[in-house]
Design an enzyme around this catalytic site. Structure first.
Site, mmCIF file in Angstrom:
data_model
loop_
_atom_site.group_PDB
_atom_site.id
_atom_site.type_symbol
_atom_site.label_atom_id
_atom_site.label_comp_id
_atom_site.label_asym_id
_atom_site.label_seq_id
_atom_site.Cartn_x
_atom_site.Cartn_y
_atom_site.Cartn_z
ATOM 1 N N ASP A 1 77.260 43.344 39.254
ATOM 2 C CA ASP A 1 75.423 43.181 39.327
ATOM 3 C C ASP A 1 74.985 43.572 40.633
ATOM 4 O O ASP A 1 75.847 44.542 41.556
ATOM 5 C CB ASP A 1 75.601 41.544 39.935
ATOM 6 C CG ASP A 1 74.610 40.625 39.077
ATOM 7 O OD1 ASP A 1 73.966 41.507 38.740
ATOM 8 O OD2 ASP A 1 74.453 39.388 39.130
ATOM 9 N N ASP B 1 68.131 37.263 32.395
ATOM 10 C CA ASP B 1 68.636 36.171 32.444
ATOM 11 C C ASP B 1 68.197 34.060 32.531
ATOM 12 O O ASP B 1 68.312 33.887 32.540
ATOM 13 C CB ASP B 1 67.940 36.255 34.946
ATOM 14 C CG ASP B 1 69.212 37.168 35.810
ATOM 15 O OD1 ASP B 1 70.451 36.995 34.809
ATOM 16 O OD2 ASP B 1 69.352 36.844 36.538
HETATM 17 C C1 GLA Z 1 71.953 37.607 38.854
HETATM 18 C C2 GLA Z 1 72.692 37.069 37.597
HETATM 19 C C3 GLA Z 1 72.593 36.181 37.596
HETATM 20 C C4 GLA Z 1 74.347 35.835 38.230
HETATM 21 C C5 GLA Z 1 73.221 35.940 39.566
HETATM 22 C C6 GLA Z 1 74.874 35.241 40.759
HETATM 23 O O1 GLA Z 1 70.624 37.158 39.215
HETATM 24 O O2 GLA Z 1 71.940 38.534 36.711
HETATM 25 O O3 GLA Z 1 73.525 36.119 35.858
HETATM 26 O O4 GLA Z 1 75.559 35.871 38.477
HETATM 27 O O5 GLA Z 1 72.964 37.200 40.127
HETATM 28 O O6 GLA Z 1 73.643 36.053 42.086
#
Ligand code: GLA
Length: 747
Positions: free
Chosen positions: A487, A557
């Site tokens: 990420d 997301d």
């Molecule tokens: C980001 C990712 C999510 C999740 C969060 C965790 O927003 O896109 O899918 O993994 O971080 O903190």
């Protein structure tokens, strides 16, 4: 016919990569061979690949001038010689508007240069002239030189014989005795034939709302698509498509398209000049760019890939998909299919712990899940997004015996195990930051702006690069992990590198990304069984650069299945369903409180790599059965959906009520149709869907995963029938959906 003094003919360019493999011995169709010729008499270079021809020549000034880029020409069709465009006024002197392959800023030039630099003595003039060429298994290499300044630019052209996609990059070398500073450096410029009726398609968005498709007329002046954020970003994606005539049909029309393989700040600039010449220049973003080259040093640009088709934007997308799957992905040319995964994020957020994750794993396995992924919260003092990033050791309160018991459990259930990391970031509230506050991007004595309570580690520093590599190498060496969700959750701010001299600091834009790629490459070498997903709070780091080192990406997301239809549609313009992950999550959805059936959610997610991110421990036995039905059905069609040919039948863009896609298997034996109705349209019928890409003479039997065709629809009919008569579906109510599979019958 012109004399070809150098010819290289390759069937499968990057795979065979050998002079002995020619079009005949590799047995591709005639159209699929790639060849590169140099016609010495006319000083013309010509690339033929897939269904395209690309040609440029050395003009009387010694500049490299684009001659042709379009549908494949006959071998003996003349292209060239290169003659600079006529100029009619003293304001545009000869050479000022030459559509150069790679122009230095100097002399009379007024078009956007590819390279601008200055020497320590203040000289800023750079005139790049053709010097020499070489053709080898990697493609065509051209050397340009400014003899007086003692600077060379090596241009590299790689060619994919199947898709006709050409990759271009440049290597800038300082052979002078004084240092020089590069102010801007593009990978390439792509020159289109002069016209006034071009229109541009590009992608734009923001967090939880990525991948909107936008169209605008190309008019005199410039359009700039870019990221100034330090990473790829989602405000624009480094992809473009330009169509002649503005009709934008999925299956008709001339389309030039391309994408930049770079995960740092980038720019793609579309210029229409005073002679109506259109030029697409892409590479490092000139904004805040500066890269000093001492004598003997060199800078390589990213690769800018581009292709052409006269069969519409749908075909342009399919060529991109094929290119990514067979040439770009680490497992190319035959990437493994994406397993069905479960991810705990939306179910547990930071509250991960061993017993609950084990219960989730048991339930996931029962549903048919193949990979179990534990998300954020497993490390350091990570109980919220305020602390812990940077400390990549297991949190012993949550996992008293380390990760091993959970991993063993997951493996025992027949699933692979994956874990979330965000290695380029640090929370100020972390042991790492307390120890190394100087490791972040910052300007001395200035504020350090936080995003999601975190700062960006300066990966350009060797010690930071080594720390990140070692932390991940340890994690993967000590634990039997098969998958990393990598990420990256903020943009750069205050991108200073105070440990370097002022004139060296802006190298951070290049070196950071080089180190990121280096870490990913070395991790893959050390742990070849580990797959990686590129996630950036959703789809803010999707590009052909990161794709060369990762196996899948997280487009957004936003997991609302209706919003997701547009997100996935936009994504598909540039990127393959083979890498596009999509989760089934809860209803109402956290993004917009929208309620939707589990059927709708599954069918929406089945357009890419299927995942589940819901609170499955709360599912009823009826919901379990529904999930089991879809997961089993998905396994039957996933090769077609992920790696087949995608046809966009009805566009969900601009919040349209309808959305439909069809995927056809590589061998043509199966086609999968997904159709969605976001909002019922009074008593109106759902639009008739005409399938595409079937063999008109073969017969196909259809079956339903969910939803029904209108009464009277035959169970078996010819490809011609499904493509010409089409199929009518019973879709009437809000958030209704259907999924149908067509199987070829007989041989
Ligand atoms: C980001 C990712 C999510 C999740 C969060 C965790 O927003 O896109 O899918 O993994 O971080 O903190």
């Amino acid at each position: 016919m012109s004399k070809a003094v150098a010819v290289l003919a390759l069937g499968v360019w990057s795979v065979c990569g050998s002079l002995s493999i020619d079009a005949k011995s590799a047995k591709p169709q005639a159209q699929q061979a790639a060849s590169i010729h140099y016609d010495e008499a006319h000083r013309v270079f010509r690339i033929d690949a897939g269904k395209i021809t690309y040609a440029f020549g050395v003009n009387g000034d010694g500049a490299l001038q684009t001659l042709y880029w379009g549908s494949r020409l006959a071998q003996d069709d003349p292209v060239g010689p290169a003659v600079p465009p006529k100029s009619w006024s003293s304001f545009d002197s000869i050479g000022a508007n030459t559509p150069q392959e790679y122009a230095g800023w100097g002399g009379p030039i007024t078009v956007m240069p590819d390279l601008k630099l200055h020497f320590a003595d203040g000289n800023r003039d750079l005139i790049l002239r053709y010097d020499s060429y070489k053709i080898d298994k990697d493609g065509l290499h051209i050397s340009l030189r400014d003899a007086k300044a003692n600077v060379t630019v090596g241009l590299r052209y790689t060619v994919d014989g199947d898709t006709g996609i050409v990759g271009r990059s440049a290597r800038i070398e300082n052979h002078a005795t004084q240092a020089l500073t590069i102010d801007s450096a593009a990978a390439a410029s792509w020159n289109l034939p002069p016209a006034t009726d071009y229109s541009l398609r590009y992608l734009t968005g923001t967090w939880a709302s990525e991948w909107h498709v936008r169209t605008r007329q190309v008019t005199p002046g410039a359009t700039v698509l870019e990221s100034r954020r330090g990473s790829t970003g989602d405000e624009n994606n480094p992809w473009f498509a330009i169509e002649r005539g503005g009709a934008w049909n999925e299956s008709h029309g001339r389309v030039w398209f391309g994408a930049l393989a770079w995960s740092g700040s980038w720019s793609i600039r579309i210029d229409q000049d005073v002679l109506n010449q259109v030029r697409v220049t892409g590479g490092y973003n000139p904004f805040d760019f500066s890269y000093r080259l001492k004598p003997g040093e060199a800078l390589d640009t990213p690769v800018f890939y581009a292709g052409y088709t006269d069969a519409g934007i749908g075909e342009a997308s399919r060529l991109m998909h094929q290119f990514e799957t067979t040439r770009v992905l680490p497992q190319a040319p035959r990437p493994k299919l994406r397993p069905v995964l479960y991810n705990s994020w939306e179910a547990t957020e930071f509250k991960v712990n061993e017993p609950e994750q084990e219960r989730l794993a048991e339930k996931a396995a029962k549903l048919g899940v193949e990979r179990f992924v534990i998300d954020d919260g497993w490390f350091g003092a990570r109980n919220s997004d305020h602390a812990g990033l940077g400390d990549w050791t297991v949190n012993r309160e949550k996992f008293p015996n380390g990760l091993k018991p959970l991993i063993d459990k997951v493996h025992g259930l027949g699933m692979s195990f994956g874990i979330w990391v965000e290695p380029e970031m640090v929370n100020p509230d972390s042991d790492l930051y307390r120890k190394h506050p100087d490791w972040v991007l910052n300007f001395e004595g200035r504020q350090r702006t936080e995003g999601r309570n975190q700062l960006v580690l300066n990966l350009a520093r060797d010690d930071v690069r080594d720390y990140v590599f070692d932390a991940l190498d340890q994690l993967l060496s000590k634990n039997d992990i098969q998958f990393l969700k990598w990420d990256y959750n903020r943009n750069w701010t205050e991108p200073g590198w105070p440990q370097l001299s002022p004139e060296e600091q802006q190298k951070v834009y290049v070196v950071y990304v080089q180190h990121l790629y280096d870490i990913l490459r070395r991790l893959r070498e050390r742990h070849p069984g580990v797959e990686i997903e590129s996630c950036s709070g959703g789809g803010a780091r999707v590009d052909l650069g990161i794709m060369g080192l990762t196996d899948e990406v997280w487009p957004s997301d936003n997991t609302d299945p209706s919003d997701r239809l547009s997100i996935q549609d936009g994504f598909s313009y540039a990127y393959a369903p083979a890498v596009m992950m999509s989760w089934v999550t809860g209803s109402p959805n956290w993004v917009n409180e929208r309620q939707s059936s589990l059927d709708f959610r599954f069918l929406s997610s089945m357009q890419g790599g299927l995942g589940i991110g819901a609170k499955i421990l709360e599912w009823t036995s009826a919901e379990d059965a529904t999930a089991q039905h879809y997961i089993a059905a998905y396994k039957d069609i996933r090769a077609t959906v992920q790696q087949g040919r995608l046809y966009r039948l009805l566009s969900p863009q601009e919040r349209a009520p309808y959305s439909a896609t069809e995927s056809v298997a590589a061998d043509g034996a199966q086609a999968v149709l997904f159709a969605f109705l976001r909002q019922g349209q009074e008593a109106q019928a759902y639009p008739t869907l005409y399938l595409q890409g079937l063999d008109p003479n073969a017969r196909y039997r259809y079956r339903s995963i969910h939803g029904e065709a209108m009464p009277g629809t035959p169970a078996v009919a010819s490809g011609a029938y499904w493509m010409s008569h089409g199929i009518d579906l019973k879709l009437r109510s809000d958030l209704d959906a259907a999924g149908l599979v067509f199987e070829r019958v007989g041989s």
